[in-house]
Scaffold this active site. Structure first.
Site, PDB file in Angstrom:
ATOM      1  N   HIS A 102       0.804  -1.224   0.000  1.00 27.20           N
ATOM      2  CA  HIS A 102       0.000   0.000   0.000  1.00 27.20           C
ATOM      3  C   HIS A 102       0.835   1.272   0.000  1.00 27.20           C
ATOM      4  O   HIS A 102       0.426   2.294  -0.537  1.00 27.20           O
ATOM      5  CB  HIS A 102      -1.029  -0.036   1.129  1.00 27.20           C
ATOM      6  CG  HIS A 102      -2.164  -0.944   0.784  1.00 27.20           C
ATOM      7  ND1 HIS A 102      -2.249  -2.224   1.257  1.00 27.20           N
ATOM      8  CD2 HIS A 102      -3.196  -0.771  -0.058  1.00 27.20           C
ATOM      9  CE1 HIS A 102      -3.313  -2.803   0.726  1.00 27.20           C
ATOM     10  NE2 HIS A 102      -3.912  -1.949  -0.073  1.00 27.20           N
ATOM     11  N   ARG A 129     -10.943   3.763  -2.306  1.00 21.85           N
ATOM     12  CA  ARG A 129     -10.535   2.943  -1.155  1.00 21.85           C
ATOM     13  C   ARG A 129     -10.995   3.650   0.115  1.00 21.85           C
ATOM     14  O   ARG A 129     -10.236   4.398   0.734  1.00 21.85           O
ATOM     15  CB  ARG A 129      -9.013   2.775  -1.134  1.00 21.85           C
ATOM     16  CG  ARG A 129      -8.433   1.898  -2.239  1.00 21.85           C
ATOM     17  CD  ARG A 129      -6.929   1.752  -2.072  1.00 21.85           C
ATOM     18  NE  ARG A 129      -6.372   0.651  -2.833  1.00 21.85           N
ATOM     19  CZ  ARG A 129      -5.742   0.784  -4.002  1.00 21.85           C
ATOM     20  NH1 ARG A 129      -5.566   1.956  -4.539  1.00 21.85           N
ATOM     21  NH2 ARG A 129      -5.260  -0.281  -4.611  1.00 21.85           N
ATOM     22  N   ARG A 164     -15.706   1.350  -2.845  1.00 18.65           N
ATOM     23  CA  ARG A 164     -15.473   0.044  -2.218  1.00 18.65           C
ATOM     24  C   ARG A 164     -15.752   0.158  -0.725  1.00 18.65           C
ATOM     25  O   ARG A 164     -15.267   1.088  -0.076  1.00 18.65           O
ATOM     26  CB  ARG A 164     -14.023  -0.383  -2.441  1.00 18.65           C
ATOM     27  CG  ARG A 164     -13.690  -1.647  -1.660  1.00 18.65           C
ATOM     28  CD  ARG A 164     -12.344  -2.189  -2.002  1.00 18.65           C
ATOM     29  NE  ARG A 164     -11.271  -1.456  -1.350  1.00 18.65           N
ATOM     30  CZ  ARG A 164      -9.990  -1.720  -1.549  1.00 18.65           C
ATOM     31  NH1 ARG A 164      -9.640  -2.670  -2.399  1.00 18.65           N
ATOM     32  NH2 ARG A 164      -9.050  -1.034  -0.925  1.00 18.65           N
ATOM     33  N   GLU A 217     -10.573 -11.022  -5.885  1.00 15.24           N
ATOM     34  CA  GLU A 217      -9.205 -10.910  -5.360  1.00 15.24           C
ATOM     35  C   GLU A 217      -8.692 -12.245  -4.847  1.00 15.24           C
ATOM     36  O   GLU A 217      -7.532 -12.348  -4.463  1.00 15.24           O
ATOM     37  CB  GLU A 217      -9.170  -9.924  -4.183  1.00 15.24           C
ATOM     38  CG  GLU A 217      -9.710  -8.564  -4.515  1.00 15.24           C
ATOM     39  CD  GLU A 217      -9.488  -7.576  -3.392  1.00 15.24           C
ATOM     40  OE1 GLU A 217      -8.492  -6.854  -3.441  1.00 15.24           O
ATOM     41  OE2 GLU A 217     -10.323  -7.533  -2.464  1.00 15.24           O
ATOM     42  N   ASN A 252      -3.719  -6.873  -7.281  1.00  9.04           N
ATOM     43  CA  ASN A 252      -2.670  -6.890  -6.251  1.00  9.04           C
ATOM     44  C   ASN A 252      -2.890  -8.079  -5.318  1.00  9.04           C
ATOM     45  O   ASN A 252      -1.983  -8.856  -5.046  1.00  9.04           O
ATOM     46  CB  ASN A 252      -2.694  -5.596  -5.422  1.00  9.04           C
ATOM     47  CG  ASN A 252      -2.650  -4.365  -6.283  1.00  9.04           C
ATOM     48  OD1 ASN A 252      -2.092  -4.399  -7.375  1.00  9.04           O
ATOM     49  ND2 ASN A 252      -3.244  -3.270  -5.818  1.00  9.04           N
ATOM     50  N   ASP A 253      -4.115  -8.181  -4.820  1.00 10.60           N
ATOM     51  CA  ASP A 253      -4.392  -9.300  -3.927  1.00 10.60           C
ATOM     52  C   ASP A 253      -4.531 -10.598  -4.703  1.00 10.60           C
ATOM     53  O   ASP A 253      -4.105 -11.648  -4.229  1.00 10.60           O
ATOM     54  CB  ASP A 253      -5.656  -9.019  -3.096  1.00 10.60           C
ATOM     55  CG  ASP A 253      -5.316  -8.168  -1.888  1.00 10.60           C
ATOM     56  OD1 ASP A 253      -4.308  -8.473  -1.226  1.00 10.60           O
ATOM     57  OD2 ASP A 253      -6.029  -7.185  -1.622  1.00 10.60           O
ATOM     58  N   ARG A 280       2.170  -9.759  -0.691  1.00 12.22           N
ATOM     59  CA  ARG A 280       2.380  -8.593  -1.547  1.00 12.22           C
ATOM     60  C   ARG A 280       3.360  -7.601  -0.948  1.00 12.22           C
ATOM     61  O   ARG A 280       3.834  -6.699  -1.619  1.00 12.22           O
ATOM     62  CB  ARG A 280       1.029  -7.919  -1.877  1.00 12.22           C
ATOM     63  CG  ARG A 280       0.332  -7.366  -0.671  1.00 12.22           C
ATOM     64  CD  ARG A 280      -1.095  -6.967  -0.967  1.00 12.22           C
ATOM     65  NE  ARG A 280      -1.212  -5.624  -1.482  1.00 12.22           N
ATOM     66  CZ  ARG A 280      -2.369  -5.051  -1.807  1.00 12.22           C
ATOM     67  NH1 ARG A 280      -3.498  -5.730  -1.689  1.00 12.22           N
ATOM     68  NH2 ARG A 280      -2.421  -3.833  -2.252  1.00 12.22           N
ATOM     69  N   CYS A 283      -8.779  -3.039 -11.199  1.00 13.41           N
ATOM     70  CA  CYS A 283      -8.417  -1.850 -10.425  1.00 13.41           C
ATOM     71  C   CYS A 283      -7.135  -2.049  -9.631  1.00 13.41           C
ATOM     72  O   CYS A 283      -6.750  -1.209  -8.849  1.00 13.41           O
ATOM     73  CB  CYS A 283      -9.554  -1.418  -9.508  1.00 13.41           C
ATOM     74  SG  CYS A 283      -9.974  -2.647  -8.284  1.00 13.41           S
TER      75      CYS A 283
HETATM   76  C1  PEP Z   1      -6.123  -5.067  -5.210  1.00 11.97           C
HETATM   77  O1  PEP Z   1      -5.975  -5.920  -4.331  1.00 11.97           O
HETATM   78  O2  PEP Z   1      -5.680  -5.191  -6.380  1.00 11.97           O
HETATM   79  C2  PEP Z   1      -6.852  -3.829  -4.926  1.00 11.97           C
HETATM   80  C3  PEP Z   1      -7.152  -2.985  -5.891  1.00 11.97           C
HETATM   81  O3  PEP Z   1      -7.144  -3.552  -3.629  1.00 11.97           O
HETATM   82  P1  PEP Z   1      -6.049  -3.054  -2.562  1.00 11.97           P
HETATM   83  O4  PEP Z   1      -4.771  -2.811  -3.315  1.00 11.97           O
HETATM   84  O5  PEP Z   1      -6.576  -1.839  -1.915  1.00 11.97           O
HETATM   85  O6  PEP Z   1      -5.970  -4.228  -1.649  1.00 11.97           O
HETATM   86 MG    MG Z   2      -7.135  -5.755  -2.549  1.00 12.22          MG
END
Ligand code: PEP
Ligand code: MG
Length: 554
Positions: A190, A287, A323, A412, A435-436, A446, A483
């Site tokens: 993050h 977010r 979200r 995710e 990402n997740d 991650r 996203c």
């Molecule tokens: C993701 O996991 O790709 C996502 C967009 O959510 P975050 O990065 O906030 O976990």
């Molecule tokens: Mg995520």
């Protein structure tokens, strides 16, 4: 040097820009003081030091509270009150009188207050983090360490830390923080995401960075990952201040006219206004948890509604995807998540927090609904961390019950990707959080610096999951967005579109380069690139195969 696995941890540039600034080391964790017995004649002095340090910390917090407004001011003022609380300070003073050193005395007293609060539960339990924060501030004060206020840096600074909490990162001001360098972190952690959103050049995985003394001039390249202490004049001459890019100019479309909506990822009203200036066609991921990371208690429905309203107002008549709180894991929201989970990324995060606290989600949905009504808008609303069809159905029913018309879920988890077709039957849209998804498909944290190559969205297994979701969306005739950070990569964007993405949501600065990449290719080329990348043998092979497919006009 190649490691035996063919990969090795190295500094990674995660947010573009080549800058020079002076290092400021921040956030070294406060180490618990060693206990020792203070001789009788020195005890009174230790006691006065505790009182003075606590008063100094409280005064500084109040000063900071006076310079900001709203929720942040309330939090700072409330934290100042803890620093002056007799329950804390008097206990520490009496510990000093019995021979405990000042720092150990405040540490012990804070532990007692914290455990009283913990066992009282409810609102008091939510203040435990603040008590421990105050403890650390007082201990730093006693040790003569300067308290660092990231929000009020005054000169061009390269913030260096072992790691930064998202709450620290949201305090950063791009006007003074010229770069971020951390020893830990990965491209989808993050901190990296927020740095990109703020347009601050950043390098993660820079081992040894915390050994660079504060004040040292350093060159940081957020593309190549270079971190050069004491750069030469020649190196300084290569600085490219901030990756200045042009805004998106017109809607996202492939060369043959296939429409791909290009949206922004935002954390609040300020970002949303910025995103609008960067030409975003709307918001693909708001977010919401990032607005509340520093809140000890749940904001009221009205306060939440104000926050959502401000984002809706930045995009009148356009798509805004909100979200619901993705609290947990590396984004603990004090009023919703419990510390100490053995495996927080696999724990009670995202939609799962509603198992314990369904009312928090219900109130958030109510607040979104109020904001929508006041703005005269119809935001789309989605839940993070969905793993089953039942969860999707249960969220959809809660959201529709609260008056939300367009309800979706994030994909995710591998489970959700594999069952995307069944999940798609319950909702109006899907949004892939790469990402997740990459973290869970590849079983690679991650945030793990050493595993960044595994968390790469170009991994064929990740791309195969994305393609499965794309097919489900197409079969059900519902939109599929991406996203995660993958959406902001110009080379990958055509592959995502070929795999079925109908919108891409990203840091606003990435919009124009992604639009240019799409404008150069046809939908058929995107599909060929997606097929080639998905059947590649490795992430590098996927990159090469996709590039080759896009060069061959089909
Ligand atoms: C993701 O996991 O790709 C996502 C967009 O959510 P975050 O990065 O906030 O976990
Ligand atoms: Mg995520």
């Amino acid at each position: 040097m190649e490691s035996r696995t063919g990969t090795e941890a190295k500094p990674r540039g995660v947010s573009a820009g080549r800058v020079v600034g002076r290092v400021l080391q921040v956030g070294a964790p406060v180490v618990e003081p060693k206990s020792s017995v203070v001789p009788e004649p020195d005890r009174a002095a230790q006691a006065s030091q505790v009182r003075e340090a606590a008063a100094a910390v409280a005064a500084r917090l109040r000063d900071r509270a006076a310079t900001v407004t709203g929720a942040r001011a309330d939090v700072l003022a409330a934290t100042a009150t803890i620093a002056e609380d007799p329950m804390l300070v008097d206990d520490a003073v009496s510990r000093c009188a019995s021979g405990t050193a000042a720092d150990a005395a405040i540490w012990g007293a804070a532990e007692t207050v914290a455990s009283t609060f913990r066992s009282a539960g409810g609102l008091l339990a939510e203040r435990v983090t603040d008590v421990l924060d105050v403890r650390d501030r007082i201990v730093r004060e006693l040790r003569g360490e300067q308290e660092i206020v990231l929000a009020s840096l005054t000169e061009p600074t390269v913030v260096v830390a072992r790691d930064l909490a998202p709450a620290d990162t949201v305090e950063l001001d791009p006007a003074t923080c010229v770069a971020i360098v951390t020893e830990l972190g990965a491209p989808t952690s993050h901190t990296a995401i927020i740095a990109r959103e703020l347009g601050i050049p950043a390098v993660v995985g820079a081992s040894g960075a915390t050994a660079i003394p504060s004040g040292t001039p350093v060159l940081v390249d957020g593309t190549t990952g270079e971190v050069v202490p004491g750069p030469s004049d020649e190196q300084r001459a290569t600085v490219v201040p901030r990756a200045e890019r042009s805004p998106l100019n017109g809607p996202g479309v492939t060369r043959d006219g296939a429409r791909v909506r290009l949206l922004a990822n935002v954390a609040g009203a300020h970002d949303a206004q910025e995103a609008s200036r960067w030409g975003a066609e709307g918001v693909g991921l708001f977010r919401t948890e990032l607005s509340f990371l520093d809140r000890g208690i749940e904001p009221s429905v009205e306060e939440q509604a104000e926050t959502y309203l401000a984002v809706l107002r930045a995009f009148p008549g356009q798509r805004v995807v909100i979200r619901t709180l993705d609290a947990g894991s590396d984004k603990p929201v004090p009023y919703l998540t419990l510390p100490g989970e053995p495996n927080p990324a696999l724990g009670v995060r995202g939609f799962r927090t509603a198992r314990r606290d369904p009312d928090v989600l219900a109130r958030q949905l109510e607040a979104i609904s109020h904001a929508a009504m006041r703005a005269g808008e119809a935001p789309w609303v989605m839940a993070p961390m969905i793993a089953t069809r039942d969860e999707a159905a249960s969220f959809a029913s809660m959201a529709r019950g609260a008056g939300i018309e367009t309800v979706g879920v994030m994909i995710e988890t591998p489970a959700a990707a594999l069952l995307a077709d069944a999940i798609a039957a319950e909702v109006d849209f899907l949004s892939i959080g790469t990402n997740d998804l990459a973290q869970y498909v590849m079983a690679a944290d991650r945030q793990a610096t050493e595993l960044a190559d595994l968390g790469d969205p170009w991994q064929p297994a990740v791309l195969a999951m994305i393609a499965a979701v794309g097919r489900a969306g197409l079969a059900r005739g519902i939109p599929v967005g991406v996203c995660g950070e993958a959406a902001s990569t110009p080379d990958l964007a055509p592959v995502l579109v070929g795999a079925g993405a109908t919108s891409l949501s990203m840091a606003p600065r990435a919009l124009a380069p992604v639009a240019a990449a799409l404008a150069d290719v046809t939908l058929a080329e995107c599909r060929a690139a997606a097929d080639a990348a998905t059947s590649a043998d490795s992430s590098d092979d996927a990159r090469r195969s996709a590039a080759a497919a896009l060069r061959v006009r089909v």
